[in-house]
Write a protein that holds these residues in place. Structure first.
Motif, PDB file in Angstrom:
ATOM      1  N   TYR A 150      79.292  53.957  41.807  1.00  0.00           N
ATOM      2  CA  TYR A 150      77.924  53.441  41.626  1.00  0.00           C
ATOM      3  C   TYR A 150      77.757  52.828  40.238  1.00  0.00           C
ATOM      4  CZ  TYR A 150      77.075  56.232  45.792  1.00  0.00           C
ATOM      5  OH  TYR A 150      77.152  56.754  47.059  1.00  0.00           O
ATOM      6  N   LYS A 151      76.645  52.117  40.103  1.00  0.00           N
ATOM      7  CA  LYS A 151      76.319  51.445  38.831  1.00  0.00           C
ATOM      8  C   LYS A 151      76.362  52.435  37.655  1.00  0.00           C
ATOM      9  CE  LYS A 151      72.342  49.055  37.511  1.00  0.00           C
ATOM     10  NZ  LYS A 151      71.230  49.872  37.742  1.00  0.00           N
ATOM     11  N   GLU A 181      78.677  52.317  34.164  1.00  0.00           N
ATOM     12  CA  GLU A 181      78.119  52.403  32.805  1.00  0.00           C
ATOM     13  C   GLU A 181      78.714  53.590  32.059  1.00  0.00           C
ATOM     14  OE1 GLU A 181      73.960  52.362  33.738  1.00  0.00           O
ATOM     15  OE2 GLU A 181      74.028  50.215  34.216  1.00  0.00           O
ATOM     16  N   ASP A 183      85.117  44.274  34.829  1.00  0.00           N
ATOM     17  CA  ASP A 183      85.445  43.692  36.122  1.00  0.00           C
ATOM     18  C   ASP A 183      86.799  44.105  36.698  1.00  0.00           C
ATOM     19  OD1 ASP A 183      83.930  42.393  37.866  1.00  0.00           O
ATOM     20  OD2 ASP A 183      84.432  40.360  37.222  1.00  0.00           O
ATOM     21  N   GLU A 205      79.469  49.233  43.224  1.00  0.00           N
ATOM     22  CA  GLU A 205      78.112  48.671  43.214  1.00  0.00           C
ATOM     23  C   GLU A 205      78.015  47.462  42.285  1.00  0.00           C
ATOM     24  OE1 GLU A 205      75.006  51.567  42.597  1.00  0.00           O
ATOM     25  OE2 GLU A 205      73.478  50.011  42.367  1.00  0.00           O
ATOM     26  N   ASP A 206      77.309  46.448  42.770  1.00  0.00           N
ATOM     27  CA  ASP A 206      77.043  45.232  41.990  1.00  0.00           C
ATOM     28  C   ASP A 206      75.575  44.914  42.199  1.00  0.00           C
ATOM     29  OD1 ASP A 206      77.455  42.878  40.546  1.00  0.00           O
ATOM     30  OD2 ASP A 206      79.335  42.422  41.569  1.00  0.00           O
ATOM     31  N   LYS A 207      75.101  43.780  41.677  1.00  0.00           N
ATOM     32  CA  LYS A 207      73.672  43.454  41.833  1.00  0.00           C
ATOM     33  C   LYS A 207      73.313  43.169  43.284  1.00  0.00           C
ATOM     34  CE  LYS A 207      72.529  41.492  37.354  1.00  0.00           C
ATOM     35  NZ  LYS A 207      73.435  40.546  36.700  1.00  0.00           N
ATOM     36  N   GLY A 208      72.516  44.033  43.900  1.00  0.00           N
ATOM     37  CA  GLY A 208      72.048  43.790  45.262  1.00  0.00           C
ATOM     38  C   GLY A 208      73.076  44.008  46.357  1.00  0.00           C
ATOM     39  N   HIS A 209      74.272  44.431  45.980  1.00  0.00           N
ATOM     40  CA  HIS A 209      75.295  44.667  47.004  1.00  0.00           C
ATOM     41  C   HIS A 209      76.403  45.563  46.467  1.00  0.00           C
ATOM     42  CE1 HIS A 209      76.959  41.185  44.757  1.00  0.00           C
ATOM     43  NE2 HIS A 209      78.129  41.725  45.034  1.00  0.00           N
ATOM     44  N   LYS A 243      81.339  42.402  51.404  1.00  0.00           N
ATOM     45  CA  LYS A 243      80.165  42.919  50.703  1.00  0.00           C
ATOM     46  C   LYS A 243      79.277  43.687  51.661  1.00  0.00           C
ATOM     47  CE  LYS A 243      79.919  39.337  47.172  1.00  0.00           C
ATOM     48  NZ  LYS A 243      79.368  38.050  46.779  1.00  0.00           N
ATOM     49  N   TYR A 293      75.239  44.524  51.642  1.00  0.00           N
ATOM     50  CA  TYR A 293      74.029  44.175  50.896  1.00  0.00           C
ATOM     51  C   TYR A 293      72.939  45.227  51.075  1.00  0.00           C
ATOM     52  CZ  TYR A 293      76.126  39.529  50.562  1.00  0.00           C
ATOM     53  OH  TYR A 293      76.977  38.476  50.298  1.00  0.00           O
ATOM     54  N   SER A 351      69.225  51.334  50.692  1.00  0.00           N
ATOM     55  CA  SER A 351      69.433  51.519  49.249  1.00  0.00           C
ATOM     56  C   SER A 351      70.892  51.915  49.009  1.00  0.00           C
ATOM     57  CB  SER A 351      68.504  52.619  48.730  1.00  0.00           C
ATOM     58  OG  SER A 351      68.937  53.860  49.251  1.00  0.00           O
TER      59      SER A 351
END
Ligand SMILES: [Mn+2]
Length: 362
Positions: free
Chosen positions: A261-262, A266, A272, A296-300, A333, A335, A342
């Motif tokens: 996950y995001k 972090e 990448d 996890e990436d932006k929106g997908h 992907k 989405y 979510s």
């Protein structure tokens, strides 16, 4: 020493593709061109970059003006491939949209490598459709979008785009057209090495023949292997340890999946390319026939799928993840909120689709 076995192997097993005609067509188109761009897929991997640099070096030897264009940045663990090259000749659309558009507008030839359709080029997709230049495809993925190109050189049976470029160039150089520098040869060896996971998969007699010829020509394979495998940062291994210990799920159908996950990206400061190859690790488990890795990436979520022989990673990726690829190595992907409400619902989606996939393909 005994070499008897060698004489038992029919010669026709050696090469299952004949590129002579297509190489000649490519040679004619290249000779007539002046200004060229090579284009490879989004999140460029070793093969995308290696095949681009090999092609770049050959075109430069013909006196062409060439730039290698990528949809987005090259991950830091692969930037060694650009050492010794002219930095200005390597552009990525995400960071240099204006210069890329300007160059493309003046091109009379595009060489598209290691991708089967413009849709694999992210933001470059629309400019690629609009450009009038002659387009050559050199690729090894299934189902090329043939209508997008003037010349299609697609060999899904071959190890890598880099290997395909090697055989094409060898044919043309043998007939006196251009040459390949040691740097170009090293790039092709690197691309083939990463796509075969250092000769662990998709390795054909032709792949080993290429490797043998390049070694004989002076390519430093030890150096390539060191740069590919032994230059990762500590946090990559710690993140992998965490995933294997706490996030690895094996379904009753023999599919292993892991989700990053995001917050993890972090916490471990992962960039990448830092998770490259994670998807392959659970294949080592005896009763696992397919692995799925989500990041996890932006929106997908970015999805990687791998499978052992007899199970299709490509079909799973195309049915459930808007993707595709090779039979045993594919991607796509998932989405949110389109496919799942979510990010937290990702494992439920995987459980459901994996179950459906295997029960229907029985
Ligand atoms: Mn490839």
């Amino acid at each position: 020493m005994q070499y008897n076995l060698y004489f038992c192997i029919p010669v026709f097993l050696k090469m299952t593709f004949d590129l002579t005609n297509r190489a000649a067509q490519m040679g004619q188109i290249a000779a007539a061109s002046r200004k060229v761009a090579t284009i490879a897929h989004t999140h460029p991997d070793g093969d995308a970059i290696g095949s681009s640099i090999g092609m770049y070096c050959w075109l430069r030897s013909l006196g062409k003006e060439v730039k290698c264009i990528f949809p987005d940045a090259i991950s830091t663990n692969l930037t060694f491939m650009l050492e010794g090259q002219k930095a200005d000749d390597f552009l990525n659309y995400a960071d240099a949209e204006g210069p890329v558009r300007d160059w493309l507008a003046g091109c009379d030839l595009l060489v598209i490598l290691d991708m089967n359709s413009f849709s694999r080029a992210a933001g470059l997709e629309e400019p690629l459709h609009a450009i009038k230049a002659v387009k050559i495809l050199i690729d090894h993925h299934l189902n090329p979008a043939t209508e997008q190109f003037n010349l299609v050189i697609s060999e899904p049976g071959i190890s890598s785009a880099s290997e395909l470029v090697y055989w094409l160039l060898k044919d043309l150089i043998g007939k006196g057209q251009g040459e390949l520098s040691l740097q170009g040869a090293t790039a092709l060896m690197t691309g083939m090495t990463t796509d075969t996971n250092n000769f662990a998969n998709s390795t054909l007699p032709s792949t080993l023949e290429m490797a043998s010829e390049l070694l004989a020509a002076g390519v430093d394979r030890d150096n390539i292997v060191e740069k590919i495998n032994w230059r990762y940062k500590e946090s990559r291994l710690r993140a992998l340890g965490m995933l294997l210990d706490r996030r690895l799920t094996i379904t009753p159908e023999g599919t292993a999946y892991m989700i990053l996950y995001k917050e993890d990206l972090e916490a471990y400061k992962l960039g990448d390319g830092d998770t490259e190859g994670f998807v392959n690790i659970p294949l080592a488990i005896g009763n696992v026939r397919m692995t799925v890795f989500l990041k996890e990436d932006k929106g997908h979520f970015r999805v990687s799928v791998r499978s052992k022989k007899g199970t299709s990673a490509a079909n799973y990726a195309s049915r459930y993840c808007h993707g595709g690829g090779h039979e045993n190595a594919a991607g796509g992907k998932i989405y949110f909120p389109q496919d799942i409400p979510s990010p937290g619902e990702a494992s439920t989606y995987l459980e459901k689709t994996i179950k459906e996939y295997f029960n229907e393909s029985l």
